[in-house]
Motif scaffolding. Structure first.
Motif, PDB file in Angstrom:
ATOM      1  N   GLY A  58       0.817  -1.211   0.000  1.00  0.00           N
ATOM      2  CA  GLY A  58       0.000   0.000   0.000  1.00  0.00           C
ATOM      3  C   GLY A  58       0.850   1.260   0.000  1.00  0.00           C
ATOM      4  N   PRO A  59       0.218   2.421  -0.167  1.00  0.00           N
ATOM      5  CA  PRO A  59       0.942   3.706  -0.200  1.00  0.00           C
ATOM      6  C   PRO A  59       1.756   3.931   1.066  1.00  0.00           C
ATOM      7  CG  PRO A  59      -1.341   3.995  -0.892  1.00  0.00           C
ATOM      8  CD  PRO A  59      -1.237   2.604  -0.348  1.00  0.00           C
ATOM      9  N   GLY A  60       3.030   4.238   0.891  1.00  0.00           N
ATOM     10  CA  GLY A  60       3.889   4.598   2.008  1.00  0.00           C
ATOM     11  C   GLY A  60       4.214   3.488   2.978  1.00  0.00           C
ATOM     12  N   ASN A  72      16.917  -6.757  -6.987  1.00  0.00           N
ATOM     13  CA  ASN A  72      15.920  -6.857  -8.055  1.00  0.00           C
ATOM     14  C   ASN A  72      14.477  -6.894  -7.559  1.00  0.00           C
ATOM     15  OD1 ASN A  72      17.878  -6.806 -10.091  1.00  0.00           O
ATOM     16  ND2 ASN A  72      18.250  -9.000  -9.871  1.00  0.00           N
ATOM     17  N   LEU A  73      14.214  -7.620  -6.481  1.00  0.00           N
ATOM     18  CA  LEU A  73      12.849  -7.612  -5.938  1.00  0.00           C
ATOM     19  C   LEU A  73      12.523  -6.235  -5.367  1.00  0.00           C
ATOM     20  CD1 LEU A  73      10.176  -8.872  -5.126  1.00  0.00           C
ATOM     21  CD2 LEU A  73      11.294  -9.819  -3.089  1.00  0.00           C
ATOM     22  N   SER A  74      13.467  -5.610  -4.692  1.00  0.00           N
ATOM     23  CA  SER A  74      13.239  -4.261  -4.161  1.00  0.00           C
ATOM     24  C   SER A  74      12.881  -3.281  -5.281  1.00  0.00           C
ATOM     25  CB  SER A  74      14.491  -3.767  -3.423  1.00  0.00           C
ATOM     26  OG  SER A  74      14.733  -4.517  -2.252  1.00  0.00           O
ATOM     27  N   PHE A  75      13.554  -3.381  -6.416  1.00  0.00           N
ATOM     28  CA  PHE A  75      13.265  -2.476  -7.524  1.00  0.00           C
ATOM     29  C   PHE A  75      11.905  -2.766  -8.142  1.00  0.00           C
ATOM     30  CE2 PHE A  75      18.069  -2.434  -7.780  1.00  0.00           C
ATOM     31  CZ  PHE A  75      18.169  -1.243  -7.066  1.00  0.00           C
ATOM     32  N   ALA A  76      11.517  -4.040  -8.163  1.00  0.00           N
ATOM     33  CA  ALA A  76      10.171  -4.371  -8.647  1.00  0.00           C
ATOM     34  C   ALA A  76       9.119  -3.772  -7.723  1.00  0.00           C
ATOM     35  CB  ALA A  76      10.004  -5.887  -8.749  1.00  0.00           C
ATOM     36  N   LEU A  77       9.375  -3.812  -6.416  1.00  0.00           N
ATOM     37  CA  LEU A  77       8.458  -3.203  -5.450  1.00  0.00           C
ATOM     38  C   LEU A  77       8.347  -1.697  -5.670  1.00  0.00           C
ATOM     39  CD1 LEU A  77       9.620  -5.050  -2.210  1.00  0.00           C
ATOM     40  CD2 LEU A  77       7.343  -5.198  -3.201  1.00  0.00           C
ATOM     41  N   PRO A  82       6.205   3.481  -5.914  1.00  0.00           N
ATOM     42  CA  PRO A  82       7.387   4.342  -5.702  1.00  0.00           C
ATOM     43  C   PRO A  82       7.456   4.980  -4.324  1.00  0.00           C
ATOM     44  CG  PRO A  82       6.351   4.790  -7.835  1.00  0.00           C
ATOM     45  CD  PRO A  82       5.416   3.890  -7.084  1.00  0.00           C
ATOM     46  N   ASP A  83       6.321   5.122  -3.644  1.00  0.00           N
ATOM     47  CA  ASP A  83       6.337   5.763  -2.333  1.00  0.00           C
ATOM     48  C   ASP A  83       6.520   4.783  -1.179  1.00  0.00           C
ATOM     49  OD1 ASP A  83       3.896   4.545  -2.613  1.00  0.00           O
ATOM     50  OD2 ASP A  83       2.698   6.251  -1.942  1.00  0.00           O
ATOM     51  N   ALA A  84       6.730   3.509  -1.482  1.00  0.00           N
ATOM     52  CA  ALA A  84       6.988   2.534  -0.418  1.00  0.00           C
ATOM     53  C   ALA A  84       8.346   2.817   0.216  1.00  0.00           C
ATOM     54  CB  ALA A  84       6.957   1.118  -0.980  1.00  0.00           C
ATOM     55  N   ARG A  85       8.472   2.481   1.495  1.00  0.00           N
ATOM     56  CA  ARG A  85       9.735   2.629   2.222  1.00  0.00           C
ATOM     57  C   ARG A  85      10.389   1.248   2.288  1.00  0.00           C
ATOM     58  NH1 ARG A  85       8.008   4.056   7.517  1.00  0.00           N
ATOM     59  NH2 ARG A  85       5.904   3.446   6.912  1.00  0.00           N
ATOM     60  N   VAL A  86      11.346   1.038   1.388  1.00  0.00           N
ATOM     61  CA  VAL A  86      11.908  -0.299   1.187  1.00  0.00           C
ATOM     62  C   VAL A  86      13.318  -0.375   1.755  1.00  0.00           C
ATOM     63  CG1 VAL A  86      12.546  -2.047  -0.520  1.00  0.00           C
ATOM     64  CG2 VAL A  86      10.516  -0.620  -0.892  1.00  0.00           C
ATOM     65  N   THR A  87      13.562  -1.442   2.501  1.00  0.00           N
ATOM     66  CA  THR A  87      14.893  -1.748   3.019  1.00  0.00           C
ATOM     67  C   THR A  87      15.290  -3.129   2.521  1.00  0.00           C
ATOM     68  OG1 THR A  87      14.576  -0.436   5.026  1.00  0.00           O
ATOM     69  CG2 THR A  87      16.265  -2.144   5.101  1.00  0.00           C
ATOM     70  N   ALA A 103      20.272   1.434  -7.795  1.00  0.00           N
ATOM     71  CA  ALA A 103      19.293   2.380  -7.250  1.00  0.00           C
ATOM     72  C   ALA A 103      19.631   3.806  -7.663  1.00  0.00           C
ATOM     73  CB  ALA A 103      19.255   2.271  -5.725  1.00  0.00           C
ATOM     74  N   GLN A 104      20.926   4.132  -7.675  1.00  0.00           N
ATOM     75  CA  GLN A 104      21.349   5.471  -8.083  1.00  0.00           C
ATOM     76  C   GLN A 104      20.985   5.731  -9.542  1.00  0.00           C
ATOM     77  OE1 GLN A 104      25.608   6.191  -7.837  1.00  0.00           O
ATOM     78  NE2 GLN A 104      25.214   8.285  -7.162  1.00  0.00           N
ATOM     79  N   ARG A 105      21.193   4.741 -10.394  1.00  0.00           N
ATOM     80  CA  ARG A 105      20.835   4.908 -11.810  1.00  0.00           C
ATOM     81  C   ARG A 105      19.334   5.084 -11.984  1.00  0.00           C
ATOM     82  NH1 ARG A 105      24.736   0.707 -12.566  1.00  0.00           N
ATOM     83  NH2 ARG A 105      23.085  -0.852 -12.862  1.00  0.00           N
ATOM     84  N   ARG A 106      18.558   4.419 -11.144  1.00  0.00           N
ATOM     85  CA  ARG A 106      17.108   4.502 -11.251  1.00  0.00           C
ATOM     86  C   ARG A 106      16.529   5.739 -10.559  1.00  0.00           C
ATOM     87  NH1 ARG A 106      18.516  -0.726 -11.621  1.00  0.00           N
ATOM     88  NH2 ARG A 106      17.117  -2.226 -12.663  1.00  0.00           N
ATOM     89  N   GLY A 107      17.327   6.379  -9.732  1.00  0.00           N
ATOM     90  CA  GLY A 107      16.850   7.552  -9.009  1.00  0.00           C
ATOM     91  C   GLY A 107      15.821   7.243  -7.949  1.00  0.00           C
ATOM     92  N   VAL A 108      15.928   6.058  -7.324  1.00  0.00           N
ATOM     93  CA  VAL A 108      14.970   5.663  -6.296  1.00  0.00           C
ATOM     94  C   VAL A 108      15.627   5.714  -4.927  1.00  0.00           C
ATOM     95  CG1 VAL A 108      13.675   4.190  -7.887  1.00  0.00           C
ATOM     96  CG2 VAL A 108      15.525   3.195  -6.510  1.00  0.00           C
ATOM     97  N   SER A 109      14.811   5.785  -3.910  1.00  0.00           N
ATOM     98  CA  SER A 109      15.289   5.762  -2.526  1.00  0.00           C
ATOM     99  C   SER A 109      15.293   4.326  -2.018  1.00  0.00           C
ATOM    100  CB  SER A 109      14.388   6.629  -1.636  1.00  0.00           C
ATOM    101  OG  SER A 109      14.455   7.977  -2.033  1.00  0.00           O
TER     102      SER A 109
END
Length: 247
Positions: A58-60, A72-77, A82-87, A103-109
């Motif tokens: 869900g959101p956030g 790879n699974l984290s990036f699929a998530l 995009p607003d999920a908090r993934v570790t 992650a840097q290339r994708r610009g995701v947190s």
């Protein structure tokens, strides 16, 4: 909430764990550069996408990806939410560094933690989801039990664990495809999926998952409604999607 594009690598290992052994994603540390190529050719991305669909993040929401490898699974998530908090959690420092570069290339947190499956980096009852893909069979018996109990600890009531791994009824491992050894390398390559599937079927690590192994592991830790929710007859073996909810 983490700012967009923020990437952190943390080390939660204790001094005693510095030399703790682990099984790398490709079985050998020197094979790591081939990992993403192998998983792409093997069609693992579709397994990750199916896991994300079943998890229903869900959101956030806060998610820990146990045994994240190169992420790879984290990036699929993050692609789906995009607003999920993934570790991501993994003992392999080199794999985590690769995940950070991706992650840097994708610009995701993304937060990446070097550590082990039996100690999930989260406060009690703070996570919405714990996910894991093709990692549980790399963990020994004691680590598997500890993972299940620590996932229960870290999830909030109603939180969910989703495990994707080889499992379910044991595939027929008795067929050896002897012709693959008699007709040269080109013939062997055509039968490579069958040969890998046979090795998976005979692996002692995978054997712990067979039958209702993953379901039983989660149920015995105290999860409610542990069940297989889907499966895929992958070219390398039967892959089971198991979910359970913290009561």
């Amino acid at each position: 909430m983490t700012d967009a594009g923020t990437i952190r690598i943390l080390d939660q290992r204790t001094p005693e764990e510095r030399d703790r052994p682990f099984l790398p994603g490709m079985g050998r540390t020197w094979l790591l550069p081939l990992y993403d190529v192998f998983t792409r050719v093997a069609g693992v991305r579709t397994l990750h996408e199916r896991a994300v669909e079943l998890a229903g993040i869900g959101p956030g929401q806060a998610v820990v990806d146990v045994g994240c490898g190169t992420g790879n699974l984290s990036f699929a998530l993050l692609a789906a939410r995009p607003d999920a908090r993934v570790t991501g959690l993994d003992p392999d420092e080199d794999a985590l560094r690769r995940a950070a570069r991706k992650a840097q290339r994708r610009g995701v947190s993304l937060t990446l933690v070097q550590g082990y499956a039996d100690r999930i980096p989260a406060e009690d009852a703070s996570l919405d989801h714990v996910v894991s893909s093709l990692a549980l069979h790399h963990v020994d018996d004691a680590g598997r039990v500890a993972f299940a109990h620590d996932a229960l600890r870290a999830l909030r009531p109603g939180g969910q664990v989703t495990v994707v791994d080889f499992g379910g009824p044991a595939p027929d491992a008795g067929e050896a495809h002897p012709s693959a050894h008699r007709h040269g390398p080109a013939h062997a390559l055509r039968h490579l999926p069958h040969l890998v599937r046979s090795r998976v079927a005979q692996s002692p690590a995978v054997a712990r998952n067979l039958g209702d192994g993953i379901v039983a592991l989660l149920a015995e830790a105290g999860f409610g409604d542990a069940r297989e929710v889907a499966h895929v007859d992958h070219r390398f073996g039967r892959v089971s999607f198991v979910q359970a909810t913290r009561p």
